[in-house]
Design a protein around this motif. Sequence first.
Motif, PDB file in Angstrom:
ATOM      1  N   ARG A 173       0.838  -1.211   0.000  1.00  0.00           N
ATOM      2  CA  ARG A 173       0.000   0.000   0.000  1.00  0.00           C
ATOM      3  C   ARG A 173       0.866   1.252   0.000  1.00  0.00           C
ATOM      4  NH1 ARG A 173      -5.239  -0.972   3.983  1.00  0.00           N
ATOM      5  NH2 ARG A 173      -5.787  -3.037   3.191  1.00  0.00           N
ATOM      6  N   ARG A 174       1.996   1.166   0.665  1.00  0.00           N
ATOM      7  CA  ARG A 174       2.918   2.303   0.653  1.00  0.00           C
ATOM      8  C   ARG A 174       3.618   2.414  -0.700  1.00  0.00           C
ATOM      9  NH1 ARG A 174       5.522   0.786   6.547  1.00  0.00           N
ATOM     10  NH2 ARG A 174       4.120   2.031   7.857  1.00  0.00           N
ATOM     11  N   VAL A 176       2.730   1.444  -3.772  1.00  0.00           N
ATOM     12  CA  VAL A 176       1.984   1.791  -4.979  1.00  0.00           C
ATOM     13  C   VAL A 176       1.854   3.300  -5.166  1.00  0.00           C
ATOM     14  CG1 VAL A 176       0.659  -0.358  -5.055  1.00  0.00           C
ATOM     15  CG2 VAL A 176      -0.239   1.590  -3.761  1.00  0.00           C
ATOM     16  N   GLN A 177       2.224   4.053  -4.155  1.00  0.00           N
ATOM     17  CA  GLN A 177       2.215   5.515  -4.313  1.00  0.00           C
ATOM     18  C   GLN A 177       3.305   5.974  -5.284  1.00  0.00           C
ATOM     19  OE1 GLN A 177      -0.279   7.115  -2.810  1.00  0.00           O
ATOM     20  NE2 GLN A 177      -0.889   5.172  -1.872  1.00  0.00           N
ATOM     21  N   THR A 178       4.381   5.184  -5.378  1.00  0.00           N
ATOM     22  CA  THR A 178       5.511   5.604  -6.219  1.00  0.00           C
ATOM     23  C   THR A 178       5.977   4.529  -7.195  1.00  0.00           C
ATOM     24  OG1 THR A 178       7.080   4.891  -4.497  1.00  0.00           O
ATOM     25  CG2 THR A 178       6.373   7.194  -4.467  1.00  0.00           C
ATOM     26  N   GLU A 179       5.635   3.267  -6.953  1.00  0.00           N
ATOM     27  CA  GLU A 179       6.134   2.171  -7.769  1.00  0.00           C
ATOM     28  C   GLU A 179       5.055   1.624  -8.696  1.00  0.00           C
ATOM     29  OE1 GLU A 179       9.301   1.323  -7.632  1.00  0.00           O
ATOM     30  OE2 GLU A 179       9.848   2.428  -5.816  1.00  0.00           O
ATOM     31  N   ARG A 295      -6.124   0.677  -4.649  1.00  0.00           N
ATOM     32  CA  ARG A 295      -4.698   0.987  -4.735  1.00  0.00           C
ATOM     33  C   ARG A 295      -3.849   0.064  -3.893  1.00  0.00           C
ATOM     34  NH1 ARG A 295      -3.000   5.282  -7.136  1.00  0.00           N
ATOM     35  NH2 ARG A 295      -1.131   5.404  -5.875  1.00  0.00           N
TER      36      ARG A 295
END
Length: 304
Positions: A173-174, A176-179, A295
């Motif tokens: 979950r963390r 998918v904000q950048t990857e 997400r």
Amino acid sequence: MQPGLGIALKLVSVLLFIVMASLIKATSDHVPPGQAVFFRSLFALPVIVVWLALRGDLKTGFRVESRMAHAWRGLIGTSAMGCGFAALGLLPLPEVTAIGYAAPLLTVIFAALMLGERLRLFRLTAVGIGLAGVLVILWPRLSPGDLTDLALLGAGLALASAALRALAQIQIRRMVQTEETSAIVFYFSLSATGFSLLTLPFGWVVPALWESALLIAAGLIGGIAQIFLTSAYRFSDASVLAPFDYASMLFALAIGYFVFAEIPTGPMLGGAALIILAGVVIVWRERQIGLARGRARPGLTPHG
């Protein structure tokens, strides 16, 4: 959206993951869990690379924004698989499957503690019911009788695997904000292959030809299952697909009975029913109040 296609893909992926677990279980008397993780991860890699190439995502699949994030995701996911594979060698397939249903319940708790997500009373009650179901399954292993210490160890490993899978979900979950999704899928298999090599000093073996064939098949099937699972979420909402995770119990019961001659116990079935009820209630409630979990990429959890 094509929910019918998404559901079909999800069911196929669930069946393939149970078949993969069965292949791992069939070799567990001789092949250590860490070595099984190596085969599972290594032989999933070519399947994933071909999938990325066909989608035109090789470039994004190889791109990394945070190496440390992928390393943590790999370490947690590899540990989850290792514990799960070890449990398969000590417990019946349906029991390991049922205890594994604790993962989404623990994810709710971890998300509240680590991500600051609001834990409403309704969800908290459902989680409590689900964890009570886990206790029902584990209770015979905790009671004195003719059950062995190895069975208790297997139950503990299955529960540890569920907790680690929940932590992996939080990490995803963390990330998918950048990857990119493709990068998360690819680098998990790559890092799991590397981390599994750290178990070499703990007694790898030279597998028999039939064991090697089963382990290679487990890796290929695991890679295909991951693709089906990830693809399912392209065609339907996570809240629609989530309840179909529990079809794995039907597949596990059938394979456990016909392949491994495993007879499910009353506590295992009763506990599994409570866990499934809690999971379905949580999914229904989140759909009702519009909590978006898309997400979180449920298809990226480290299935073992």
